[in-house]
Design a protein around this motif. Structure first.
Motif, PDB file in Angstrom:
ATOM      1  N   VAL A 161       0.877  -1.288   0.238  1.00 38.41           N
ATOM      2  CA  VAL A 161      -0.367   0.030   0.176  1.00 38.41           C
ATOM      3  C   VAL A 161       0.957   1.496   0.333  1.00 38.41           C
ATOM      4  N   ARG A 162       1.847   0.695   0.379  1.00 33.77           N
ATOM      5  CA  ARG A 162       2.620   2.553   0.733  1.00 33.77           C
ATOM      6  C   ARG A 162       3.186   2.469  -0.337  1.00 33.77           C
ATOM      7  N   SER A 163       3.893   1.824  -1.192  1.00 34.75           N
ATOM      8  CA  SER A 163       4.283   1.241  -2.572  1.00 34.75           C
ATOM      9  C   SER A 163       2.953   1.901  -4.286  1.00 34.75           C
ATOM     10  N   LEU A 164       2.252   1.888  -3.673  1.00 32.08           N
ATOM     11  CA  LEU A 164       1.075   2.159  -4.435  1.00 32.08           C
ATOM     12  C   LEU A 164       0.951   3.599  -4.130  1.00 32.08           C
ATOM     13  N   LEU A 165       0.220   3.540  -3.011  1.00 33.69           N
ATOM     14  CA  LEU A 165       0.426   5.631  -2.632  1.00 33.69           C
ATOM     15  C   LEU A 165       1.097   6.463  -3.400  1.00 33.69           C
ATOM     16  N   LYS A 166       2.515   5.648  -3.001  1.00 31.41           N
ATOM     17  CA  LYS A 166       3.755   6.477  -3.778  1.00 31.41           C
ATOM     18  C   LYS A 166       3.832   6.567  -5.161  1.00 31.41           C
ATOM     19  N   ASP A 167       3.237   5.663  -6.340  1.00 29.89           N
ATOM     20  CA  ASP A 167       3.093   5.706  -7.220  1.00 29.89           C
ATOM     21  C   ASP A 167       2.414   6.647  -7.697  1.00 29.89           C
ATOM     22  N   TRP A 168       1.434   7.017  -7.369  1.00 31.56           N
ATOM     23  CA  TRP A 168      -0.001   8.017  -7.414  1.00 31.56           C
ATOM     24  C   TRP A 168       0.442   9.556  -6.980  1.00 31.56           C
ATOM     25  N   ASN A 169       1.903   9.446  -6.715  1.00 31.05           N
ATOM     26  CA  ASN A 169       2.459  11.267  -6.483  1.00 31.05           C
ATOM     27  C   ASN A 169       1.688  11.704  -5.555  1.00 31.05           C
ATOM     28  N   LEU A 170       1.535  11.480  -4.463  1.00 26.79           N
ATOM     29  CA  LEU A 170       0.385  12.365  -3.861  1.00 26.79           C
ATOM     30  C   LEU A 170       1.382  13.463  -3.234  1.00 26.79           C
ATOM     31  N   GLY A 171       2.982  13.779  -3.511  1.00 27.70           N
ATOM     32  CA  GLY A 171       3.208  14.460  -2.979  1.00 27.70           C
ATOM     33  C   GLY A 171       3.641  14.223  -1.726  1.00 27.70           C
ATOM     34  N   THR A 172       3.434  15.794  -0.458  1.00 29.77           N
ATOM     35  CA  THR A 172       4.271  15.892   0.936  1.00 29.77           C
ATOM     36  C   THR A 172       2.690  14.287   1.577  1.00 29.77           C
ATOM     37  N   ALA A 173       1.550  14.555   1.062  1.00 24.89           N
ATOM     38  CA  ALA A 173       0.575  13.891   1.796  1.00 24.89           C
ATOM     39  C   ALA A 173       0.977  12.750   1.276  1.00 24.89           C
ATOM     40  N   THR A 174       1.800  11.693   0.819  1.00 29.10           N
ATOM     41  CA  THR A 174       1.316  10.423   0.798  1.00 29.10           C
ATOM     42  C   THR A 174       1.789   9.597   2.210  1.00 29.10           C
ATOM     43  N   SER A 175       2.443  10.311   2.893  1.00 24.14           N
ATOM     44  CA  SER A 175       3.245   9.939   4.331  1.00 24.14           C
ATOM     45  C   SER A 175       2.147   9.702   5.344  1.00 24.14           C
ATOM     46  N   VAL A 176       0.680  10.234   5.476  1.00 24.08           N
ATOM     47  CA  VAL A 176      -0.782  10.474   5.802  1.00 24.08           C
ATOM     48  C   VAL A 176      -1.461   9.551   5.352  1.00 24.08           C
ATOM     49  N   ALA A 177      -1.429   9.109   3.890  1.00 25.41           N
ATOM     50  CA  ALA A 177      -2.585   8.872   3.272  1.00 25.41           C
ATOM     51  C   ALA A 177      -1.927   7.508   3.650  1.00 25.41           C
ATOM     52  N   THR A 178      -0.652   6.755   3.455  1.00 27.66           N
ATOM     53  CA  THR A 178      -0.029   5.641   3.623  1.00 27.66           C
ATOM     54  C   THR A 178      -0.400   5.435   5.423  1.00 27.66           C
ATOM     55  N   SER A 179       0.234   6.174   5.922  1.00 28.92           N
ATOM     56  CA  SER A 179      -0.465   5.825   7.289  1.00 28.92           C
ATOM     57  C   SER A 179      -2.214   5.424   7.320  1.00 28.92           C
ATOM     58  N   THR A 180      -3.132   6.493   7.274  1.00 25.36           N
ATOM     59  CA  THR A 180      -4.074   5.920   7.086  1.00 25.36           C
ATOM     60  C   THR A 180      -4.616   4.638   6.808  1.00 25.36           C
ATOM     61  N   ALA A 181      -3.803   4.450   5.625  1.00 20.68           N
ATOM     62  CA  ALA A 181      -4.571   2.868   4.258  1.00 20.68           C
ATOM     63  C   ALA A 181      -3.640   2.004   5.079  1.00 20.68           C
ATOM     64  N   ARG A 182      -2.570   2.232   5.984  1.00 17.53           N
ATOM     65  CA  ARG A 182      -2.149   0.729   7.022  1.00 17.53           C
ATOM     66  C   ARG A 182      -3.172   0.644   7.745  1.00 17.53           C
ATOM     67  N   GLU A 183      -3.791   1.779   9.026  1.00 19.23           N
ATOM     68  CA  GLU A 183      -4.885   1.487   9.530  1.00 19.23           C
ATOM     69  C   GLU A 183      -5.840   1.081   9.591  1.00 19.23           C
ATOM     70  N   ARG A 184      -6.321   1.515   8.093  1.00 22.10           N
ATOM     71  CA  ARG A 184      -7.211   0.942   7.745  1.00 22.10           C
ATOM     72  C   ARG A 184      -6.559  -0.452   7.575  1.00 22.10           C
ATOM     73  N   LEU A 185      -5.961  -1.164   6.916  1.00 24.26           N
ATOM     74  CA  LEU A 185      -5.551  -2.761   6.467  1.00 24.26           C
ATOM     75  C   LEU A 185      -6.155  -3.477   7.899  1.00 24.26           C
ATOM     76  N   LEU A 186      -5.425  -2.988   9.299  1.00 25.94           N
ATOM     77  CA  LEU A 186      -5.008  -3.238  10.456  1.00 25.94           C
ATOM     78  C   LEU A 186      -6.312  -3.866  11.039  1.00 25.94           C
ATOM     79  N   GLN A 187      -6.864  -2.414  11.035  1.00 27.85           N
ATOM     80  CA  GLN A 187      -8.243  -2.540  11.130  1.00 27.85           C
ATOM     81  C   GLN A 187      -9.190  -4.123  10.207  1.00 27.85           C
ATOM     82  N   LYS A 188      -9.028  -4.667   9.159  1.00 28.19           N
ATOM     83  CA  LYS A 188      -9.537  -5.198   8.183  1.00 28.19           C
ATOM     84  C   LYS A 188      -8.886  -6.573   8.943  1.00 28.19           C
TER      85      LYS A 188
END
Length: 166
Positions: A66-93
């Motif tokens: 998911v980190r690689s996926l979001l990095k590929d989307w070129n979200l700039g400085t928002a990549t880190s927080v998007a990755t952290s949120t995605a990881r939290e959601r995956l852990l919940q699942k």
């Protein structure tokens, strides 16, 4: 594992910690939310340390993907927080999977060819699982958190620019 110095993530997937959580639930005669919520399937998982180890490998591999996926989307400085949120959601699942997600995870855990290395290298399998695990609502949350982070950064920079003009 020393619980005094362990991180919550380590405790979540540590076999000894999970067994202690299950014992604690047994002691009070009910569910206190300890460990993974896999219902009656948790016993089968705990009796097979190899399968439990594969779940940990899968979790780490999903985080990397998911980190690689979001990095590929070129979200700039928002990549880190998007990755952290995605990881939290995956852990919940992973902790409380829907029947469909649990079925997919169990099928992946049985695929011997995926577990020959430290991480699962089959990106297609990981991305397909991410698509099953993260719902439209999850992606909207990830996008909102990333947008809010970017807004805060822009406002901070604008404020700093205004201070230069004074």
């Amino acid at each position: 594992m020393s619980e005094q110095f362990a991180s919550p993530m380590d405790l979540l997937f540590d076999e000894e910690s999970l067994l202690l959580g299950i014992e604690a639930e047994d002691a009070v005669g009910g569910n206190i939310g300890a460990g993974l919520d896999w219902g009656s399937a948790i016993g089968q998982l705990m009796l097979n340390p190899g399968l439990f180890s594969r779940l940990t490998t899968l979790r780490v591999s999903l985080n990397r993907e998911v980190r690689s996926l979001l990095k590929d989307w070129n979200l700039g400085t928002a990549t880190s927080v998007a990755t952290s949120t995605a990881r939290e959601r995956l852990l919940q699942k992973l902790r409380m999977p829907t029947p469909q997600v649990r079925e997919r995870i169990e099928a992946i855990l049985q695929r011997d060819e995926l577990y020959g290395e430290e991480f699962i290298s089959n990106r297609q399998v990981l991305r397909e699982l991410i698509l099953v695990m993260l719902t439209q609502e999850d992606w909207e949350t990830i996008a909102a958190v990333a947008a809010d982070s970017l807004k805060v950064q822009i406002m901070h920079q604008a404020s700093a620019l205004e201070n230069l003009g004074e």
